[in-house]
Write a protein that holds these residues in place. Structure first.
Motif, PDB file in Angstrom:
ATOM      1  N   ARG A 183       0.870  -1.181   0.000  1.00  0.00           N
ATOM      2  CA  ARG A 183       0.000   0.000   0.000  1.00  0.00           C
ATOM      3  C   ARG A 183       0.903   1.226   0.000  1.00  0.00           C
ATOM      4  NH1 ARG A 183      -5.346  -1.584   2.494  1.00  0.00           N
ATOM      5  NH2 ARG A 183      -5.421  -3.749   1.828  1.00  0.00           N
ATOM      6  N   LEU A 184       1.052   1.830  -1.162  1.00  0.00           N
ATOM      7  CA  LEU A 184       1.982   2.937  -1.343  1.00  0.00           C
ATOM      8  C   LEU A 184       1.208   4.240  -1.459  1.00  0.00           C
ATOM      9  CD1 LEU A 184       4.857   4.019  -1.892  1.00  0.00           C
ATOM     10  CD2 LEU A 184       4.486   3.492  -4.316  1.00  0.00           C
ATOM     11  N   ALA A 185       1.506   5.188  -0.565  1.00  0.00           N
ATOM     12  CA  ALA A 185       0.897   6.515  -0.610  1.00  0.00           C
ATOM     13  C   ALA A 185       1.843   7.475  -1.312  1.00  0.00           C
ATOM     14  CB  ALA A 185       0.591   7.007   0.802  1.00  0.00           C
ATOM     15  N   VAL A 186       1.333   8.184  -2.319  1.00  0.00           N
ATOM     16  CA  VAL A 186       2.112   9.200  -3.024  1.00  0.00           C
ATOM     17  C   VAL A 186       1.695  10.557  -2.464  1.00  0.00           C
ATOM     18  CG1 VAL A 186       2.682  10.225  -5.252  1.00  0.00           C
ATOM     19  CG2 VAL A 186       2.211   7.768  -5.090  1.00  0.00           C
ATOM     20  N   SER A 187       2.656  11.299  -1.944  1.00  0.00           N
ATOM     21  CA  SER A 187       2.337  12.572  -1.316  1.00  0.00           C
ATOM     22  C   SER A 187       3.310  13.638  -1.787  1.00  0.00           C
ATOM     23  CB  SER A 187       2.380  12.441   0.214  1.00  0.00           C
ATOM     24  OG  SER A 187       3.657  12.005   0.635  1.00  0.00           O
ATOM     25  N   GLY A 188       3.051  14.869  -1.365  1.00  0.00           N
ATOM     26  CA  GLY A 188       3.880  16.005  -1.752  1.00  0.00           C
ATOM     27  C   GLY A 188       3.013  17.220  -1.955  1.00  0.00           C
ATOM     28  N   PRO A 189       3.622  18.401  -2.026  1.00  0.00           N
ATOM     29  CA  PRO A 189       2.842  19.641  -2.165  1.00  0.00           C
ATOM     30  C   PRO A 189       2.131  19.714  -3.512  1.00  0.00           C
ATOM     31  CG  PRO A 189       5.188  20.087  -2.409  1.00  0.00           C
ATOM     32  CD  PRO A 189       5.075  18.665  -1.960  1.00  0.00           C
ATOM     33  N   VAL A 214      -2.937   8.490  -4.099  1.00  0.00           N
ATOM     34  CA  VAL A 214      -2.599   9.901  -3.892  1.00  0.00           C
ATOM     35  C   VAL A 214      -3.632  10.462  -2.921  1.00  0.00           C
ATOM     36  CG1 VAL A 214      -2.528  12.188  -4.941  1.00  0.00           C
ATOM     37  CG2 VAL A 214      -1.483  10.249  -6.123  1.00  0.00           C
ATOM     38  N   SER A 215      -3.173  10.917  -1.763  1.00  0.00           N
ATOM     39  CA  SER A 215      -4.101  11.459  -0.777  1.00  0.00           C
ATOM     40  C   SER A 215      -3.344  12.330   0.212  1.00  0.00           C
ATOM     41  CB  SER A 215      -4.815  10.325  -0.024  1.00  0.00           C
ATOM     42  OG  SER A 215      -5.666  10.846   0.983  1.00  0.00           O
ATOM     43  N   HIS A 216      -4.020  13.389   0.663  1.00  0.00           N
ATOM     44  CA  HIS A 216      -3.485  14.227   1.733  1.00  0.00           C
ATOM     45  C   HIS A 216      -4.206  13.957   3.049  1.00  0.00           C
ATOM     46  CE1 HIS A 216      -1.214  16.398  -1.229  1.00  0.00           C
ATOM     47  NE2 HIS A 216      -2.304  16.749  -1.880  1.00  0.00           N
ATOM     48  N   ASP A 217      -5.132  13.004   3.043  1.00  0.00           N
ATOM     49  CA  ASP A 217      -5.909  12.680   4.233  1.00  0.00           C
ATOM     50  C   ASP A 217      -5.116  11.674   5.064  1.00  0.00           C
ATOM     51  OD1 ASP A 217      -7.737  11.796   6.134  1.00  0.00           O
ATOM     52  OD2 ASP A 217      -9.445  11.897   4.762  1.00  0.00           O
ATOM     53  N   GLU A 218      -4.380  12.182   6.034  1.00  0.00           N
ATOM     54  CA  GLU A 218      -3.483  11.323   6.803  1.00  0.00           C
ATOM     55  C   GLU A 218      -4.248  10.295   7.625  1.00  0.00           C
ATOM     56  OE1 GLU A 218      -0.292  13.370   8.860  1.00  0.00           O
ATOM     57  OE2 GLU A 218      -0.492  15.062   7.498  1.00  0.00           O
ATOM     58  N   ALA A 219      -5.419  10.677   8.147  1.00  0.00           N
ATOM     59  CA  ALA A 219      -6.217   9.715   8.911  1.00  0.00           C
ATOM     60  C   ALA A 219      -6.646   8.556   8.017  1.00  0.00           C
ATOM     61  CB  ALA A 219      -7.435  10.410   9.514  1.00  0.00           C
ATOM     62  N   PHE A 220      -7.060   8.855   6.785  1.00  0.00           N
ATOM     63  CA  PHE A 220      -7.475   7.818   5.840  1.00  0.00           C
ATOM     64  C   PHE A 220      -6.299   6.884   5.529  1.00  0.00           C
ATOM     65  CE2 PHE A 220      -7.767   6.523   1.332  1.00  0.00           C
ATOM     66  CZ  PHE A 220      -8.936   5.784   1.377  1.00  0.00           C
ATOM     67  N   GLU A 249      -3.663   6.258   7.279  1.00  0.00           N
ATOM     68  CA  GLU A 249      -3.329   5.438   8.444  1.00  0.00           C
ATOM     69  C   GLU A 249      -4.351   4.325   8.640  1.00  0.00           C
ATOM     70  OE1 GLU A 249      -2.771   5.917  13.299  1.00  0.00           O
ATOM     71  OE2 GLU A 249      -2.939   7.697  12.017  1.00  0.00           O
ATOM     72  N   ASN A 250      -5.621   4.644   8.442  1.00  0.00           N
ATOM     73  CA  ASN A 250      -6.677   3.668   8.712  1.00  0.00           C
ATOM     74  C   ASN A 250      -6.728   2.534   7.697  1.00  0.00           C
ATOM     75  OD1 ASN A 250      -7.474   5.031  11.002  1.00  0.00           O
ATOM     76  ND2 ASN A 250      -9.070   6.204   9.970  1.00  0.00           N
ATOM     77  N   ILE A 251      -6.211   2.747   6.495  1.00  0.00           N
ATOM     78  CA  ILE A 251      -6.202   1.653   5.516  1.00  0.00           C
ATOM     79  C   ILE A 251      -4.884   0.883   5.548  1.00  0.00           C
ATOM     80  CG2 ILE A 251      -7.844   2.827   4.002  1.00  0.00           C
ATOM     81  CD1 ILE A 251      -5.477   3.458   2.125  1.00  0.00           C
ATOM     82  N   GLY A 252      -4.003   1.233   6.470  1.00  0.00           N
ATOM     83  CA  GLY A 252      -2.777   0.461   6.648  1.00  0.00           C
ATOM     84  C   GLY A 252      -1.723   0.706   5.597  1.00  0.00           C
ATOM     85  N   THR A 253      -1.528   1.970   5.209  1.00  0.00           N
ATOM     86  CA  THR A 253      -0.483   2.300   4.230  1.00  0.00           C
ATOM     87  C   THR A 253       0.872   1.805   4.736  1.00  0.00           C
ATOM     88  OG1 THR A 253      -1.703   4.269   3.575  1.00  0.00           O
ATOM     89  CG2 THR A 253       0.609   4.158   2.952  1.00  0.00           C
ATOM     90  N   SER A 254       1.580   1.059   3.891  1.00  0.00           N
ATOM     91  CA  SER A 254       2.832   0.442   4.323  1.00  0.00           C
ATOM     92  C   SER A 254       4.046   1.328   4.066  1.00  0.00           C
ATOM     93  CB  SER A 254       3.019  -0.913   3.631  1.00  0.00           C
ATOM     94  OG  SER A 254       2.860  -0.787   2.229  1.00  0.00           O
ATOM     95  N   ARG A 255       3.988   2.198   3.061  1.00  0.00           N
ATOM     96  CA  ARG A 255       5.102   3.117   2.820  1.00  0.00           C
ATOM     97  C   ARG A 255       4.630   4.306   2.012  1.00  0.00           C
ATOM     98  NH1 ARG A 255       8.491   1.866  -2.074  1.00  0.00           N
ATOM     99  NH2 ARG A 255       7.406   0.284  -3.285  1.00  0.00           N
ATOM    100  N   SER A 256       5.492   5.331   1.968  1.00  0.00           N
ATOM    101  CA  SER A 256       5.118   6.583   1.312  1.00  0.00           C
ATOM    102  C   SER A 256       6.185   6.998   0.322  1.00  0.00           C
ATOM    103  CB  SER A 256       4.918   7.679   2.362  1.00  0.00           C
ATOM    104  OG  SER A 256       4.622   8.916   1.759  1.00  0.00           O
ATOM    105  N   LEU A 257       5.732   7.571  -0.789  1.00  0.00           N
ATOM    106  CA  LEU A 257       6.628   8.137  -1.802  1.00  0.00           C
ATOM    107  C   LEU A 257       6.385   9.640  -1.829  1.00  0.00           C
ATOM    108  CD1 LEU A 257       8.602   7.847  -4.225  1.00  0.00           C
ATOM    109  CD2 LEU A 257       6.582   7.524  -5.676  1.00  0.00           C
ATOM    110  N   GLU A 258       7.363  10.422  -1.376  1.00  0.00           N
ATOM    111  CA  GLU A 258       7.234  11.874  -1.288  1.00  0.00           C
ATOM    112  C   GLU A 258       7.837  12.494  -2.539  1.00  0.00           C
ATOM    113  OE1 GLU A 258       6.158  15.437   0.849  1.00  0.00           O
ATOM    114  OE2 GLU A 258       5.887  13.351   1.480  1.00  0.00           O
ATOM    115  N   LEU A 259       7.016  13.239  -3.290  1.00  0.00           N
ATOM    116  CA  LEU A 259       7.490  13.930  -4.487  1.00  0.00           C
ATOM    117  C   LEU A 259       7.777  15.388  -4.146  1.00  0.00           C
ATOM    118  CD1 LEU A 259       5.070  12.577  -7.246  1.00  0.00           C
ATOM    119  CD2 LEU A 259       7.305  11.680  -6.568  1.00  0.00           C
TER     120      LEU A 259
END
Length: 531
Positions: A365-371, A507-513, A515-525
């Motif tokens: 579960r990869l979250a893509v984040s960044g400004p 791709v999401s900025h909702d940190e609670a979401f 966390e609740n779906i068990g994101t395993s790592r993040s890719l910060e752009l």
């Protein structure tokens, strides 16, 4: 007199006659109030009635003070600047002429030497560090939202009216809005499904089909109170339903006893020895007793049912969104996605993504984040083949589905049901209807044309068509999936995605979401700058 908003006996119905609220009474002072409730329950409508964008059908809204209004859609002039957004272009021009010694006497009499620092201060309060000459077209959607919020702060209103203010904002933007409201000392009414934002509210107002209920305290306090109230109401309902059953059993027992007495009387009369007139009297009394017992039982039954209905009244009967996802069968060692040294962009010599490499293996579960503006949407376009990289390669090794913010995989010209059958051609009509019902599209609701759906309904329809089939994709790509969902739906989707055994790229900025779906790592752009 201190600033206040008073809602008295307010009623509103949609053009098709559906009542959103009736005889509503609410009042607000110098407090931060969060409006919560299901999509379509009337939160934004109530905000428009308070702002005067809509006229009440009955009842009254009284506003004592100035309103600053932030709406979900921020209209942008194609050639406007931030100064235009503040309505300060002419005054800034006078200031420039005054500084250059070219202003007239009349201009010098009205020049505002504090204007620039006040604009800069308002922009800084929402975390937007840019010049007032900046073209609005150069801002991202999230930056335009923050600029519009800065305009409201600049006007020093008695009440802020904010409709989903953190939608489409990156993490820094969301934090800026939360920090602004955390320090806000006058009135604010906020429609939001952002649980982090709702944590800083002074009061929560829940809108349901039963009306509006005020809960003092923030989101966590509201949830605790709501859980206690529901538990107490459900206990009352259970007791009332037991009483209905007891009354029914009592009536049945009385009827059976009377039947046994009647049968004994008939046996006795069959043996003879009793005068005919006496037999007639026994029969009349038996029938009278049976009739009185039946009337008494019916009265008790009606009273018990009425009591049960009264006990249910505090509980809004809703069928929750049920996200049940079949297994994908994805192996833990299967390479799902590989991005190898990708560079891409839209303008020559200005890459938005440069030399990016990563892989997704198995049910990661990869979250893509960044400004805002860092290339998150661009990356999804590259992965799904909508944009070709200038160099490098992208490979998806499994079947996948992409739900962008417009849910463009759905055909807007046909119904939800027809989209489901198109995306899941192996499903028969019964399977189709059952799958859509789990996502709250029952009966005729499944026949709604996609172009007529609200934002929340649209995403729900997309999830239904993609995930509710017999074989969901092994990779699910989601772009800001919580932007248009109410909190109950977000939590139901979270529960469903936790049980999804495929890979997720989100791709999401909702940190609670996340966390609740068990994101395993993040890719910060990070945003690339032109060389």
């Amino acid at each position: 007199m201190s600033a206040s908003i008073t809602i008295s006996n307010l009623s509103w119905s949609t053009p098709d006659g559906r009542t959103l609220f009736s005889n509503l009474d609410l009042g607000f002072g110098a407090e931060r109030a969060g409006f919560v409730g299901r999509n379509g329950i009337g939160k934004s409508t109530l905000l428009k009635l308070i702002s005067g964008d809509l006229t009440s059908q009955s009842g009254k809204v009284s506003v004592n003070g100035n309103l600053g209004i932030l709406r979900q859609a921020v209209e942008v002039s194609p050639d406007g600047t931030i100064a235009d957004l503040f309505g300060a272009t002419e005054n800034l021009a006078i200031l420039r002429r005054a500084e250059a010694g070219e202003a007239t006497g009349e201009e010098l009499a009205v020049v505002d030497w504090t204007l620039e620092p006040r604009i800069a201060g308002a922009l800084g309060r929402v975390g937007l560090n840019t010049e007032h000459e900046t073209p609005l077209a150069a801002l991202s959607g999230g930056q335009r939202t923050r600029a519009s919020l800065a305009v409201l702060v600049f006007s020093e209103p008695d009440f802020l009216l904010l409709d989903e203010p953190t939608n489409n904002l990156d993490r820094n933007g969301r934090r800026a809005v939360i920090d602004l409201l955390a320090g806000w000392r006058v009135g604010a009414i906020v429609v939001s499904h952002d649980r982090e934002l709702l944590e800083i509210m002074d009061t929560i107002v829940e809108l349901t089909s039963l009306g509006a209920t005020r809960y003092g305290g923030n989101w966590s306090h509201y949830r605790e109170r709501k859980a206690l109230e529901l538990a107490a109401a459900q206990h009352d309902v259970a007791g009332a339903e037991r009483r209905v059953a007891e009354v029914a059993r009592g009536a049945q027992a009385t009827a059976e006893r009377q039947a046994r007495r009647d049968q004994a009387g008939r046996r006795k009369s069959a043996k003879g020895g009793m005068p005919r007139i006496a037999l007639g009297g026994l029969k009349d009394r038996s029938e009278g007793t049976s009739g009185e017992n039946a009337r008494l039982a019916e009265r008790r039954r009606a009273q018990a049912i009425e009591a049960a209905a009264a006990a249910r009244e505090p509980i809004e009967i809703l069928q929750p969104l049920s996200v049940v996802i079949p297994s994908t069968g994805l192996s833990a060692n299967k390479t799902v996605l590989k991005v190898d040294a990708v560079t891409a962009g839209y303008e020559p010599d200005w890459p938005i993504i440069r030399d990016l490499s990563f892989a997704v293996t198995g049910p990661e579960r990869l979250a893509v984040s960044g400004p805002n503006g860092c290339g998150k949407t661009t990356l999804l376009a590259i992965i799904t083949g909508k944009l070709q990289p200038w160099s490098g390669a992208v490979r998806i090794m499994v079947d996948y589905a992409m739900l962008d913010q417009r849910v463009s995989l759905l055909d807007p010209s046909i119904s939800i049901r027809d989209n489901f059958r198109r995306i899941n051609p192996q499903a028969n009509e019964n399977a189709c209807r059952a799958a859509l019902a789990r996502f709250m599209f029952r009966a005729d609701a499944a026949l709604q044309v996609v172009s007529s759906l609200s934002g929340g309904q649209l995403l729900r329809a997309g999830l239904a068509c993609v995930l509710a089939g017999s074989t969901p994709p092994s990779l699910l790509i989601l772009d800001e999936p919580t932007n248009h969902l109410d909190i109950d739906s977000i939590e139901a989707v979270e529960a469903g995605l936790r049980s999804y055994d495929g890979a997720l790229l989100i791709v999401s900025h909702d940190e609670a979401f996340l966390e609740n779906i068990g994101t395993s790592r993040s890719l910060e752009l990070s945003p690339e700058k032109p060389d």
